[in-house]
Design an enzyme around this catalytic site. Sequence first.
Site, PDB file in Angstrom:
ATOM      1  N   HIS A  48       0.853  -1.179   0.000  1.00  0.00           N
ATOM      2  CA  HIS A  48       0.000   0.000   0.000  1.00  0.00           C
ATOM      3  C   HIS A  48       0.894   1.236   0.000  1.00  0.00           C
ATOM      4  CE1 HIS A  48      -3.544  -2.332   1.996  1.00  0.00           C
ATOM      5  NE2 HIS A  48      -3.040  -2.956   0.938  1.00  0.00           N
ATOM      6  N   GLU A  50       1.113   3.738   1.973  1.00  0.00           N
ATOM      7  CA  GLU A  50       1.712   4.016   3.280  1.00  0.00           C
ATOM      8  C   GLU A  50       2.928   3.122   3.517  1.00  0.00           C
ATOM      9  OE1 GLU A  50      -2.854   4.403   3.781  1.00  0.00           O
ATOM     10  OE2 GLU A  50      -1.459   3.208   2.590  1.00  0.00           O
ATOM     11  N   CYS A  76      -6.362   2.062   5.464  1.00  0.00           N
ATOM     12  CA  CYS A  76      -7.004   0.786   5.773  1.00  0.00           C
ATOM     13  C   CYS A  76      -6.489   0.273   7.116  1.00  0.00           C
ATOM     14  CB  CYS A  76      -6.733  -0.232   4.660  1.00  0.00           C
ATOM     15  SG  CYS A  76      -5.026  -0.830   4.615  1.00  0.00           S
ATOM     16  N   CYS A  79      -2.753  -0.833   7.202  1.00  0.00           N
ATOM     17  CA  CYS A  79      -1.772   0.260   7.269  1.00  0.00           C
ATOM     18  C   CYS A  79      -1.795   0.963   8.621  1.00  0.00           C
ATOM     19  CB  CYS A  79      -1.997   1.237   6.129  1.00  0.00           C
ATOM     20  SG  CYS A  79      -1.530   0.542   4.528  1.00  0.00           S
TER      21      CYS A  79
END
Length: 169
Positions: A48, A50, A76, A79
Amino acid sequence: MVPMSPRTFRSHYDVDTPPPGTHLCYEVYDHRRTLIASGHLTNSDEDHAEEVFVGERFRESWRTCAIVWYISWSPCDHCMEMLTRTFLRVNPNVQLHIAFAKVYRLTSGGNIRALRRRGVNIRVMGMNDFYYCWNRFVDTDRSFVPWGNLIPNYYQASHWLNITLSGAP
């Protein structure tokens, strides 16, 4: 930093469309509040956005800094857990500020509150944030033209965030 195209910005941050992935614009400031790094990235096939920032962009020399993220979706759970359980625990002198454009429907309130307890300032991107990102990260001479649903989305997402942070069901 290589600026992004206006099309990339709109495809990720427009509140009326689901983005092709999560996009993250970032700025890193030292303890004197001097900008020391900035850029933007999107999620990779494996990670992701992040995680890409933490794994590929974060530097040891930034262990005492303030990081500002302008992100297309609220983080999410995966993360947020990575941030609270690993990144922020290992880097207690990092001040993280997250502004997101849209609410990711699977973002859990418990993890949002855990981020806040860790000292993360999390909020919804307002009109000024969109203008700022456009002027700072987008390669264009044109002015930012807000899309129609920007203000209603801001109020709806802010309401969701306030209820989430209060712990209400």
